[in-house]
Structure formats: C-alpha cells, structure tokens
Write an enzyme that holds these catalytic residues in place. Structure first.
Site, PDB file in Angstrom:
ATOM      1  N   GLY A  51      -6.370   0.299   8.891  1.00 42.83           N
ATOM      2  CA  GLY A  51      -5.364  -0.115   9.879  1.00 42.83           C
ATOM      3  C   GLY A  51      -5.184  -1.620  10.000  1.00 42.83           C
ATOM      4  N   ARG A  52      -5.857  -2.380   9.155  1.00 41.09           N
ATOM      5  CA  ARG A  52      -5.827  -3.852   9.243  1.00 41.09           C
ATOM      6  C   ARG A  52      -6.098  -4.307  10.674  1.00 41.09           C
ATOM      7  NH1 ARG A  52      -3.876  -6.246   4.540  1.00 41.09           N
ATOM      8  NH2 ARG A  52      -2.495  -4.907   3.336  1.00 41.09           N
ATOM      9  N   LYS A  63     -25.457  15.479  25.614  1.00 39.30           N
ATOM     10  CA  LYS A  63     -24.877  15.358  24.258  1.00 39.30           C
ATOM     11  C   LYS A  63     -25.974  15.564  23.223  1.00 39.30           C
ATOM     12  CE  LYS A  63     -20.726  12.999  25.091  1.00 39.30           C
ATOM     13  NZ  LYS A  63     -19.564  13.783  24.690  1.00 39.30           N
ATOM     14  N   GLY A 100     -11.529  14.013  19.594  1.00 36.53           N
ATOM     15  CA  GLY A 100     -12.587  14.084  20.602  1.00 36.53           C
ATOM     16  C   GLY A 100     -13.785  13.197  20.293  1.00 36.53           C
ATOM     17  N   ARG A 158       0.658  -4.900  -5.182  1.00 38.33           N
ATOM     18  CA  ARG A 158       0.573  -6.068  -4.308  1.00 38.33           C
ATOM     19  C   ARG A 158       1.015  -7.242  -5.185  1.00 38.33           C
ATOM     20  NH1 ARG A 158      -0.440  -4.163   0.696  1.00 38.33           N
ATOM     21  NH2 ARG A 158      -2.221  -2.772   0.832  1.00 38.33           N
ATOM     22  N   ASP A 215      -0.551   1.920   8.464  1.00 36.29           N
ATOM     23  CA  ASP A 215      -1.072   1.157   9.599  1.00 36.29           C
ATOM     24  C   ASP A 215      -0.261   1.323  10.890  1.00 36.29           C
ATOM     25  OD1 ASP A 215      -2.952   0.230   7.808  1.00 36.29           O
ATOM     26  OD2 ASP A 215      -1.848  -1.615   7.383  1.00 36.29           O
ATOM     27  N   THR A 233       4.012   2.371   5.810  1.00 36.09           N
ATOM     28  CA  THR A 233       2.617   1.904   5.808  1.00 36.09           C
ATOM     29  C   THR A 233       1.796   2.796   6.719  1.00 36.09           C
ATOM     30  OG1 THR A 233       1.092   0.187   6.592  1.00 36.09           O
ATOM     31  CG2 THR A 233       3.307   0.126   7.504  1.00 36.09           C
ATOM     32  N   GLU A 273     -16.424  10.272  20.662  1.00 39.01           N
ATOM     33  CA  GLU A 273     -16.972   9.742  21.917  1.00 39.01           C
ATOM     34  C   GLU A 273     -16.585   8.278  22.154  1.00 39.01           C
ATOM     35  OE1 GLU A 273     -18.592  11.935  20.086  1.00 39.01           O
ATOM     36  OE2 GLU A 273     -19.257  13.466  21.515  1.00 39.01           O
ATOM     37  N   GLY A 296       5.576  -2.174   3.956  1.00 41.57           N
ATOM     38  CA  GLY A 296       5.150  -2.740   5.238  1.00 41.57           C
ATOM     39  C   GLY A 296       5.666  -4.153   5.436  1.00 41.57           C
ATOM     40  N   ASP A 297       4.997  -4.918   6.301  1.00 34.52           N
ATOM     41  CA  ASP A 297       5.573  -6.214   6.675  1.00 34.52           C
ATOM     42  C   ASP A 297       5.662  -7.211   5.514  1.00 34.52           C
ATOM     43  OD1 ASP A 297       2.838  -6.484   6.665  1.00 34.52           O
ATOM     44  OD2 ASP A 297       2.696  -7.426   8.639  1.00 34.52           O
ATOM     45  N   GLY A 298       4.669  -7.192   4.608  1.00 33.10           N
ATOM     46  CA  GLY A 298       4.738  -8.085   3.448  1.00 33.10           C
ATOM     47  C   GLY A 298       5.959  -7.748   2.588  1.00 33.10           C
ATOM     48  N   ASP A 347       1.907  -0.630  12.139  1.00 36.11           N
ATOM     49  CA  ASP A 347       1.675  -1.915  12.821  1.00 36.11           C
ATOM     50  C   ASP A 347       2.942  -2.761  12.942  1.00 36.11           C
ATOM     51  OD1 ASP A 347       1.971  -2.390  10.141  1.00 36.11           O
ATOM     52  OD2 ASP A 347       0.224  -3.691   9.939  1.00 36.11           O
ATOM     53  N   GLU A 407     -10.836  -0.796  11.195  1.00 32.67           N
ATOM     54  CA  GLU A 407     -11.036  -1.842  10.181  1.00 32.67           C
ATOM     55  C   GLU A 407     -11.146  -3.236  10.816  1.00 32.67           C
ATOM     56  OE1 GLU A 407      -7.884  -1.700   7.283  1.00 32.67           O
ATOM     57  OE2 GLU A 407      -8.543  -3.520   6.287  1.00 32.67           O
ATOM     58  N   GLY A 443       0.831  -1.215   0.000  1.00 30.80           N
ATOM     59  CA  GLY A 443       0.000   0.000   0.000  1.00 30.80           C
ATOM     60  C   GLY A 443       0.857   1.254   0.000  1.00 30.80           C
ATOM     61  N   ARG A 494      13.217  10.408  -2.383  1.00 31.65           N
ATOM     62  CA  ARG A 494      14.037  11.590  -2.686  1.00 31.65           C
ATOM     63  C   ARG A 494      15.346  11.568  -1.881  1.00 31.65           C
ATOM     64  NH1 ARG A 494      13.750  16.587   0.019  1.00 31.65           N
ATOM     65  NH2 ARG A 494      14.324  18.423  -1.208  1.00 31.65           N
TER      66      ARG A 494
HETATM   67  O1  F6P Z   1      -1.742  -1.604   4.700  1.00 33.64           O
HETATM   68  C1  F6P Z   1      -2.307  -0.411   4.295  1.00 33.64           C
HETATM   69  C2  F6P Z   1      -3.763  -0.601   3.976  1.00 33.64           C
HETATM   70  O2  F6P Z   1      -4.289   0.630   3.539  1.00 33.64           O
HETATM   71  C3  F6P Z   1      -4.613  -1.187   5.108  1.00 33.64           C
HETATM   72  O3  F6P Z   1      -4.966  -0.245   6.087  1.00 33.64           O
HETATM   73  C4  F6P Z   1      -5.773  -1.760   4.331  1.00 33.64           C
HETATM   74  O4  F6P Z   1      -6.372  -2.822   5.038  1.00 33.64           O
HETATM   75  C5  F6P Z   1      -5.115  -2.255   3.076  1.00 33.64           C
HETATM   76  O5  F6P Z   1      -3.907  -1.535   2.931  1.00 33.64           O
HETATM   77  C6  F6P Z   1      -5.912  -2.142   1.817  1.00 33.64           C
HETATM   78  O6  F6P Z   1      -5.192  -2.795   0.813  1.00 33.64           O
HETATM   79  P1  F6P Z   1      -5.453  -2.672  -0.745  1.00 33.64           P
HETATM   80  O7  F6P Z   1      -4.850  -1.392  -1.198  1.00 33.64           O
HETATM   81  O8  F6P Z   1      -4.736  -3.839  -1.335  1.00 33.64           O
HETATM   82  O9  F6P Z   1      -6.917  -2.711  -0.938  1.00 33.64           O
END
Ligand code: F6P
Length: 330
Positions: free
Chosen positions: A179-180, A223, A194, A80, A136, A134, A196, A110-112, A138, A232, A19, A29
């Site tokens: 955010g997976r 309120k 803010g 991907r 996320d 990423t 709730e 990211g991790d992948g 994460d 997510e 992503g 850069r």
């Molecule tokens: O890892 C980043 C992210 O945006 C996640 O938050 C989300 O679940 C995922 O990628 C969406 O992936 P794709 O772009 O393959 O739909």
C-alpha cells in the site's frame, strides 16, 4: 452518389504502466471493444512507457481480448520507467504513435503513470485520458482504483488461512501488506478479517502499548491468538514489534509479508465491473475530442476531472473506521 472523400481513420492506443493490478485486463478489454464499436482502430502499447519509447506497439482486434476479463496481471505487460519524466522521452514516445496516425492514448496506472500522461498532454500533440489502476487505492480524487478490491480480498484469504495455524498454536501473527504510504488495504482488510490490530502510516503507533494490550488480550479477555496487520508504510516497526510482543507475552510471534501475492490473481467482480465502466468512459472522452482528463468513480457514478486535479491532494483516511477497528477486535 458515392463520396469521393476518404473518411479519416480514427485511431487510439492503450497502455498499462507501473505496478500491475487485477482488473486492468477488464479495462483494456473495455477500451478495445468500446473503441472498435465507436469506429476506432485500436492499438496496444506493450510494457508501458518503456514500450512506448521503444516503439513496441501492436494492433488490437476484437478477439485480442477474448477470455481475459477474469485474468490478473496485464496482458499488455507493464514496466517501471522513471526516465519517462524526461520531456525528450515523452516526445519520442508520442512520435511513435503519431507516425502511425494514432493521436489518442489511454493510460491505465497509478500516480506515477498519471504524471507521465500529464507530460504527454502538456508537451505533445496526443490526446491523453487516464484510468486509475493500482492496488494501493491512494489517489484522492477517486473512491476506488482498479485492483484494490482484489488485493483486499487476497489479504482476507490470507487472514483466514493464517488464523487456522495461529489458533492451533496459540500464536501471534504479524501480516505485512502493501500500500506504499496508504493504509487503505491494511485497514479495510483488518476490519473485514477481524484482525486484532492494524498499524497504518496515517496514525501514530506506540509499540509498548500494543505489546501490553496483546498481553492483556491473552491474560484478561480469553484470547488464544492474535493477528496484527502491518501496513507497508509502518513495516520498519516489524522487528521492534516482534521483540516487544514476544517478551511481553512469552509467546511465539510469527511474521509474514504477503508481498506480490496481493497483486495477482483473478479480479473480483467489483474490479471487473470497475474496469469495464472506466474503460468505456475513457473511450467516450477520447471520442469527444477531450484530452488531459482522468476518469474516476464515486458510488456507482463514473466522472472525469483534469489529470492535474487527479494528482492533487492526499487521499483521506477513514479515522472513524480505524477507531471501530481498534475498538471491536482487540
Ligand atoms: O503501487 C503498487 C505496489 O504494489 C505498492 O503497494 C508497492 O509498494 C509497490 O507497488 C512495489 O513496487 P515494485 O513492483 O516496483 O516492487
């Protein structure tokens, strides 16, 4: 006396994978310009590991990254490409660099993407260094990943705008964020905006209790509207939330998924600076002849660990902040 020995040309390549995340261009850069400054010929691999296997590789000059520090997305494009977990594909990708005399690769993702980089480090002649990118945030080993701060600020902007309409209509809004399996974007933007309520994968959720609490907010706390941030990783609760909260409160419950809006846009200052720092450090590691390293940040300090260590463990969740969110906003 002129040396009769031809100096060996130093070459490095950079790619973005998975992503896209705002601030990746700031990192590219930094890699390109720090690399050129240290005497490298720099190359860009387009469309991530897919482009690496398909030999989509271009020369990057100092000017190739002009006017990009403030831009979102990735100028190298991305993909991907789960097929890269096959060793044969990794070897083919490495061969496309090695045949050009490029034996260094910097991977931003990211991790992948880190798993692909580890495969290249383990199975081929390439020196590989990774940069965490990423939205996320994460990855356990680093405090921040490129793109996270921008994504959170986009959520904050959405909360601000949604508040205008829900306060005008006395409504309830469920805002779903990415955010997976990590609730980091949700929690931090909920606190800063803010909101709730915030529902995250790291913490248990009782929808009946939330519905009763939202009702109490209207009936007893004065309120007139309510915002719920839904991560997510808990999005499967959306319909149940809408049904039970509208029944309990007799009010309209709207839902909106911010979705890919969070991935785009101009990077914040934090993401641009992070991209510059991590990019420069990655090039320095390459220049020291290192491989299999991942750069990260803690506070103001850039550091590096093995890619294997960077892939290890689950990122801690800030339960104290979650308690604060629960207590001060609803
Ligand atoms: O890892 C980043 C992210 O945006 C996640 O938050 C989300 O679940 C995922 O990628 C969406 O992936 P794709 O772009 O393959 O739909």
């Amino acid at each position: 006396m002129a040396k009769n020995v031809q100096e060996e040309v130093k070459r490095l390549a950079v790619l973005t994978s998975g992503g896209d995340a705002s601030g990746m261009n700031a990192a590219i850069r930094a890699v390109v310009r720090w690399g050129i400054t240290l005497g490298y010929e720099v190359y860009g691999v387009r469309r991530g590991y897919k482009g690496l296997v398909e030999d989509d590789i271009v020369r990057m000059e100092y000017k190739s990254v002009s006017n990009t520090v403030h831009t979102g997305g990735t100028l190298l494009r991305t993909s991907r490409y789960p097929e890269f977990s096959e060793v044969e594909n990794a070897k083919k990708g490495a061969e496309n660099l090695l045949k050009r005399g490029i034996n260094n690769l910097i991977v931003i993702g990211g991790d992948g993407s880190f798993r692909g980089a580890k495969l290249l480090h383990d199975e081929t002649q390439l020196n590989v260094v990774t940069i965490p990118g990423t939205i996320d945030n994460d990855m356990a080993y680093t405090e921040y990943t490129i793109g996270y701060d921008t994504a959170c600020n986009t959520v904050l902007d959405a909360i601000l705008k949604l508040r205008d309409t829900i306060t005008s209509h006395d409504r309830i809004m469920i805002l779903e964020v990415m955010g997976r399996e990590s609730g980091n974007i949700a929690l931090n933007s909920a606190v800063a905006g803010g909101a709730e309520y915030v529902l995250v994968p790291e913490m248990p959720v009782d929808v009946d209790k939330i519905a009763a609490s939202v009702k109490k907010g209207f009936d007893e706390k004065g309120k007139t509207s309510t915002i719920i941030i839904l991560a997510e990783g808990k999005a499967h609760l959306k319909d149940e939330l809408i049904e039970k909260i509208s029944k309990a409160t007799n009010r309209t419950v709207n839902h909106m998924s911010l979705s890919y809006m969070q991935r785009g846009g101009n990077p914040t200052m934090a993401d641009r600076v992070l991209g510059a720092k991590l990019g420069a450090h990655a090039v320095e590691l390459i220049d020291e002849g290192q491989s299999g390293r991942a750069v990260g940040i803690k506070g103001q300090n850039v550091f590096d660990v093995t890619i294997a260590a960077a892939l290890d463990g689950k990122k801690g969740f800030d339960e104290k902040l979650y308690r604060i969110a629960e207590t001060i906003s609803k």
